[in-house]
Design an enzyme around this catalytic site. Structure first.
Site, PDB file in Angstrom:
ATOM      1  N   ARG A  36       0.818  -1.224   0.000  1.00 22.19           N
ATOM      2  CA  ARG A  36       0.000   0.000   0.000  1.00 22.19           C
ATOM      3  C   ARG A  36       0.850   1.272   0.000  1.00 22.19           C
ATOM      4  O   ARG A  36       0.395   2.305  -0.497  1.00 22.19           O
ATOM      5  CB  ARG A  36      -0.969  -0.015   1.183  1.00 22.19           C
ATOM      6  CG  ARG A  36      -2.156  -0.946   0.929  1.00 22.19           C
ATOM      7  CD  ARG A  36      -3.110  -0.977   2.091  1.00 22.19           C
ATOM      8  NE  ARG A  36      -4.361  -1.640   1.745  1.00 22.19           N
ATOM      9  CZ  ARG A  36      -5.350  -1.838   2.599  1.00 22.19           C
ATOM     10  NH1 ARG A  36      -5.239  -1.432   3.851  1.00 22.19           N
ATOM     11  NH2 ARG A  36      -6.463  -2.432   2.202  1.00 22.19           N
ATOM     12  N   LYS A 197     -15.622 -18.992   4.357  1.00 22.08           N
ATOM     13  CA  LYS A 197     -17.072 -19.088   4.499  1.00 22.08           C
ATOM     14  C   LYS A 197     -17.839 -18.544   3.312  1.00 22.08           C
ATOM     15  O   LYS A 197     -17.504 -17.486   2.799  1.00 22.08           O
ATOM     16  CB  LYS A 197     -17.515 -18.294   5.738  1.00 22.08           C
ATOM     17  CG  LYS A 197     -17.027 -18.898   7.031  1.00 22.08           C
ATOM     18  CD  LYS A 197     -17.610 -18.141   8.185  1.00 22.08           C
ATOM     19  CE  LYS A 197     -17.112 -18.713   9.498  1.00 22.08           C
ATOM     20  NZ  LYS A 197     -17.179 -17.731  10.565  1.00 22.08           N
ATOM     21  N   GLY A 350      -8.283  -9.510   0.276  1.00 18.99           N
ATOM     22  CA  GLY A 350      -7.004  -9.536   0.987  1.00 18.99           C
ATOM     23  C   GLY A 350      -6.251 -10.852   0.861  1.00 18.99           C
ATOM     24  O   GLY A 350      -5.063 -10.883   0.510  1.00 18.99           O
ATOM     25  N   GLY A 373     -11.899  -5.313   2.100  1.00 16.26           N
ATOM     26  CA  GLY A 373     -13.341  -5.070   2.212  1.00 16.26           C
ATOM     27  C   GLY A 373     -13.887  -4.211   1.080  1.00 16.26           C
ATOM     28  O   GLY A 373     -14.984  -4.456   0.574  1.00 16.26           O
TER      29      GLY A 373
HETATM   30  C1  3PG Z   1      -8.678  -2.226   5.199  1.00 15.63           C
HETATM   31  O1  3PG Z   1      -7.508  -2.636   5.273  1.00 15.63           O
HETATM   32  O2  3PG Z   1      -9.657  -2.982   5.173  1.00 15.63           O
HETATM   33  C2  3PG Z   1      -8.882  -0.738   5.063  1.00 15.63           C
HETATM   34  O3  3PG Z   1      -7.698  -0.043   5.316  1.00 15.63           O
HETATM   35  C3  3PG Z   1     -10.008  -0.265   5.942  1.00 15.63           C
HETATM   36  O4  3PG Z   1      -9.736  -0.569   7.281  1.00 15.63           O
HETATM   37  P1  3PG Z   1     -10.928  -1.012   8.237  1.00 15.63           P
HETATM   38  O5  3PG Z   1     -11.398  -2.374   7.781  1.00 15.63           O
HETATM   39  O6  3PG Z   1     -10.337  -1.033   9.619  1.00 15.63           O
HETATM   40  O7  3PG Z   1     -12.003   0.020   8.080  1.00 15.63           O
HETATM   41 MG    MG Z   2     -11.009  -4.085   6.467  1.00 11.19          MG
END
Ligand code: 3PG
Ligand code: MG
Length: 393
Positions: A36, A197, A350, A373
């Site tokens: 990032r 899941k 992720g 997310g």
């Molecule tokens: C992430 O890594 O999912 C983003 O940086 C957002 O972070 P958060 O899920 O803590 O809102």
């Molecule tokens: Mg997150």
């Protein structure tokens, strides 16, 4: 989607507030993964080269509205400095005197990183007075934090309404790549999907069922599908609730979307066993399924190689262990071959990105998303508040 772009702003001598997603994994005060940080560089470099006064905002972790030294962004200032080749200052707060004096001291082509916006509870509440305090530090606002675009927070959403705004280069690249999956994707379109899941991915299934020709299913969620079809999966990770799997099976049948499921598997008596066996899917017995088997991997690879659009949304097995990574490797290699022949391939989520990097196929993809997310919500067809708040072109 059309919004103003950072390239089109006149920034010389202007204070540009840039929201980045510098939420990187940390080991103590060291950065464990620079993906990032690297992804933030092009926008910052463009602004510095054009003589902006660059004011960088980000969160790190989930400090819950309190100051937490372990979640200070200070180490990120050094990392940015090193990559940009210019000093990046650091201010110990993102509002108030510390922030204001650091911003006032900037000259054309200089940058400062402000402390974690989530040290203030007002950030996540999207508090208007807090957003106003942030906005007072800039003349223009650039949102480059695609990974946080699914959060309607003050630094991602609130502030966008208070200043002339634009998307950063990373934000643009992410939205362009992801839009190629959801807006008239080239066919055939195949989604390789895995993870623990189905429930976590039900929204992704729902949305992609309208777009894809086939799903190749692996990981823990495949076991739940197999259970729903009456196949014994022994001690394998699975969801006791079979409803979501039955629902997806039904929808896929009605919509003529192919659901490829494992026909063989790599199994072991436990997660820490030192040896694994390949069995037909009907012969799992008391074991745990830890990867798709070679026949399954070959079938998935064949489906993927014919595709013109591919999304990789989760590993096929416990890829962290070399015993259980062949399935994910085979799928990744097939996506790489399809991409070399002209297919569009996107890695999103992720876990999927981590697997792609570890197994060496990330560089061979059209795009590897920096979002977790945010990417999932995009693939669910949701509007991302951080994107919606940007000014139209
Ligand atoms: C992430 O890594 O999912 C983003 O940086 C957002 O972070 P958060 O899920 O803590 O809102
Ligand atoms: Mg997150």
């Amino acid at each position: 989607m059309s919004f103003r772009k950072v390239e089109d702003l006149g920034v010389r001598g202007k204070r540009v507030l840039v929201r980045e997603d510098l939420n990187v994994p940390m080991k103590g005060t060291s950065i464990a993964d620079y993906t990032r940080v690297d992804a933030a560089i092009p926008t910052l470099k463009l602004l510095l080269d054009r003589g902006a006064h660059v004011v960088i905002l980000s969160h790190l972790g989930r400090p819950d509205g309190k100051r937490d030294a372990a979640l200070s962004l200070r180490p990120l200032a050094a990392a940015l400095s090193e990559r940009l080749g210019v000093p990046v200052g650091f201010a110990a707060d993102c509002i108030g005197d510390a922030a204001r004096s650091a911003v006032d001291a900037l000259d054309d082509g200089e940058a400062v990183l402000l402390e974690n916006v989530r040290f203030h509870p007002e950030e996540e509440r999207n508090d208007p007075a807090f957003a106003k305090q942030l906005a007072e530090l800039g003349d223009l606002y650039v949102n480059d934090a695609f990974g946080t675009a699914h959060r309607a927070h003050a630094s991602t959403e609130g502030v966008a309404h208070l200043l002339p705004s634009a998307a950063g280069l990373l934000m643009e690249a992410e939205l362009n790549a992801l839009s190629r999956l959801t807006e008239n994707p080239a066919k055939p379109f195949v989604c390789a999907i895995g993870g623990a899941k189905i429930k976590d991915k039900i929204g992704v299934f729902n949305h992609l069922l309208q777009l894809v020709d086939a799903f190749c299913i692996g990981g823990g969620m495949a076991n739940t599908f197999l259970s729903a079809l009456g196949i014994q999966v022994g001690k394998s990770l699975r969801d006791p609730d079979l409803e979501p799997a039955l629902y997806v099976l039904d929808r896929a049948r009605v919509q003529h979307v192919e659901l490829h499921l494992p026909k063989d598997a790599v199994v072991a008596p436990s997660l820490d066993a030192t040896e694994a066996r390949i069995v037909d899917i009907g012969d799992v017995g008391d074991n745990m399924i830890l990867d798709i088997g070679p026949a399954t991997a070959a079938a998935y690879a064949a489906a993927i190689e014919q595709a013109k659009t591919i999304v990789f949304n989760g590993p096929m097995g416990v890829y962290e262990n070399p015993l259980y990574r062949s399935g994910t490797q085979a799928v990744g290699d097939a996506i790489a071959r399809a991409t070399a022949k002209g297919a569009i391939s996107v890695v999103g989520g992720g876990d999927a990105a981590a697997a792609a990097h570890l197994l060496g196929f990330a560089e061979k993809m059209t795009h590897v998303s920096t979002g977790g997310g945010a990417t999932l919500e995009f693939l669910e067809g949701k509007t991302l508040p951080g994107v919606a708040a940007l000014e139209p072109a």
